[in-house]
Scaffold this motif. Structure first.
Motif, PDB file in Angstrom:
ATOM      1  N   SER A  19      75.797  77.640  12.108  1.00 42.87           N
ATOM      2  CA  SER A  19      74.666  77.844  12.860  1.00 42.87           C
ATOM      3  C   SER A  19      74.790  77.278  14.305  1.00 42.87           C
ATOM      4  N   PHE A  20      73.643  77.910  15.061  1.00 44.95           N
ATOM      5  CA  PHE A  20      73.807  77.532  16.557  1.00 44.95           C
ATOM      6  C   PHE A  20      73.785  76.014  16.695  1.00 44.95           C
ATOM      7  N   HIS A  21      73.207  75.396  15.753  1.00 48.09           N
ATOM      8  CA  HIS A  21      73.224  73.772  16.117  1.00 48.09           C
ATOM      9  C   HIS A  21      74.229  73.159  15.633  1.00 48.09           C
ATOM     10  N   GLN A  22      75.184  73.789  14.893  1.00 48.71           N
ATOM     11  CA  GLN A  22      76.306  72.827  14.243  1.00 48.71           C
ATOM     12  C   GLN A  22      77.529  72.830  14.988  1.00 48.71           C
ATOM     13  N   SER A  23      78.176  72.028  15.044  1.00 47.33           N
ATOM     14  CA  SER A  23      79.596  71.982  15.636  1.00 47.33           C
ATOM     15  C   SER A  23      80.640  71.973  14.472  1.00 47.33           C
TER      16      SER A  23
END
Length: 362
Positions: free
Chosen positions: A95-99
């Motif tokens: 997701s957008f908030h995960q590296s």
């Protein structure tokens, strides 16, 4: 020669369901065998996705909440297991908030030669194909893409595309028969209420659910209440002797069957909403704005989105509501939910039964 591709999505059931179109894109490539690496909460969903031959489960200390401790022995074990399958490449879905970078390091140590992922941070030699998320110059993955489209974009960057005729909707394998579970309700139109959610910030109040169930029953539409094995108290409180309580009585495949037969689902922004979308059932989405609706609302299915999307908790990713009274959802009255069900199922309250045409209020 068969190309072995590992698709990675390490969080919850709903997250894994949203990767379905990307998985199908990978599986559509000729002579390709697809395996999925997921977290324990995503395993059952992974086994429902078309195109997957093998599901591997690992509890990632940088994804799962609450997070387990980082232990060298555990990391060595997962690296060895991955290496044993001799994967040719990996498609890392986040997701957008995960590296993707911690996971990419493990995949690289496992000998996987080509890795694709989306990373804001410089990936060095961890990614062979990198997408840059953002809306600025040089960025190639727009921030507000719905999650299934984000996953598809990552798969496309790796060279995988949906086959001709695949519309990119969510999908699961054919659910098992659920007539015995539903009993007499199976032969009538019914609506499903799914009151639970993984985190409290995404739950509509129990009393609101109970009142909505009674109102729908009075209008002649049976109500089925669903939930996991740890939610039996919650589903019993909502059903309250009036609705059919299936709390703890279905696995995820059976839940898919229950949802497939419903005229609508009423649920928060949780995995059940994505499962309903995967079987084509309309959703009354009680959406807490702690995550963006543009990314996480039910995908490509008739729906009514309820809840204050401009509430102070917006985009906070809070697990517990940071605003006293939980106003973004508690302000949604049961009457509004019943009205939304009416919009999705116009026969409600009229003479006669049977499924009917659906509207698409998105």
């Amino acid at each position: 020669m068969t190309r072995r591709v590992l698709v990675v999505r390490l969080d919850g059931a709903g997250d894994v369901l949203l990767t379905g179109p990307a998985v199908r894109a990978v599986a559509a490539a000729s002579d390709t065998e697809v395996s999925l690496l997921c977290g324990p909460d995503g395993e059952a969903a992974g086994r429902l996705l078309p195109g997957i031959r093998r599901v591997m489960v690992w509890t990632s200390p940088w994804t799962v909440s609450p997070a387990p401790p980082v232990q060298a022995a555990d990391l060595h074990l997962v690296v060895a297991e991955l290496a044993g399958h001799s994967f040719d490449e990996a498609v890392l879905l986040t997701s957008f908030h995960q590296s993707p970078l911690p996971t990419a390091l493990l995949l690289r140590l496992a000998g996987i030669g080509r890795i694709t992922g989306a990373s804001v941070d410089y990936p060095g030699s961890l990614l062979d194909v990198r997408l840059r998320p953002g809306d600025g110059p040089g960025d190639d993955l727009p921030e507000n893409l719905p999650e299934p489209e984000r996953a598809l974009a990552i798969a496309r960057a790796a060279g995988f595309r949906l086959p001709h005729g695949d519309d990119g909707r969510l999908a699961v394998c054919t659910p098992p028969p659920v007539g015995r579970v539903l009993g007499p309700v199976a032969h009538r139109p019914y609506v499903v209420l799914h009151p639970g959610a993984a985190v409290p910030a995404r739950r509509w109040p129990v009393e609101h659910h109970r009142r909505a169930a009674r109102m729908l029953e009075r209008l002649g539409l049976p109500v089925v209440v669903t939930g996991g094995s740890g939610e039996r108290g919650l589903t019993a409180a909502v059903a309250d002797g009036c609705a059919l309580d299936l709390g703890g009585r279905t696995d995820l495949g059976q839940l898919a069957g229950v949802l497939a037969g419903a005229v609508a689902l009423v649920a928060g922004n949780t995995g059940a909403a994505h499962l309903a979308a995967a079987v084509g059932t309309p959703v009354v989405s009680l959406f807490a704005p702690v995550v963006p609706a543009a990314k996480w609302r039910p995908y490509k299915v008739p729906q009514m989105l309820l809840g204050d999307q401009a509430a102070p908790c917006r985009d906070s990713r809070a697990r517990d509501c940071p605003v006293p009274g939980h106003p973004c959802l508690s302000s949604v009255a049961p009457e509004e939910v019943v009205s939304a069900v009416r919009r999705l199922y116009p026969l409600l309250g009229r003479t006669g039964t049977g499924r009917t045409g659906r509207t698409n209020d998105t």
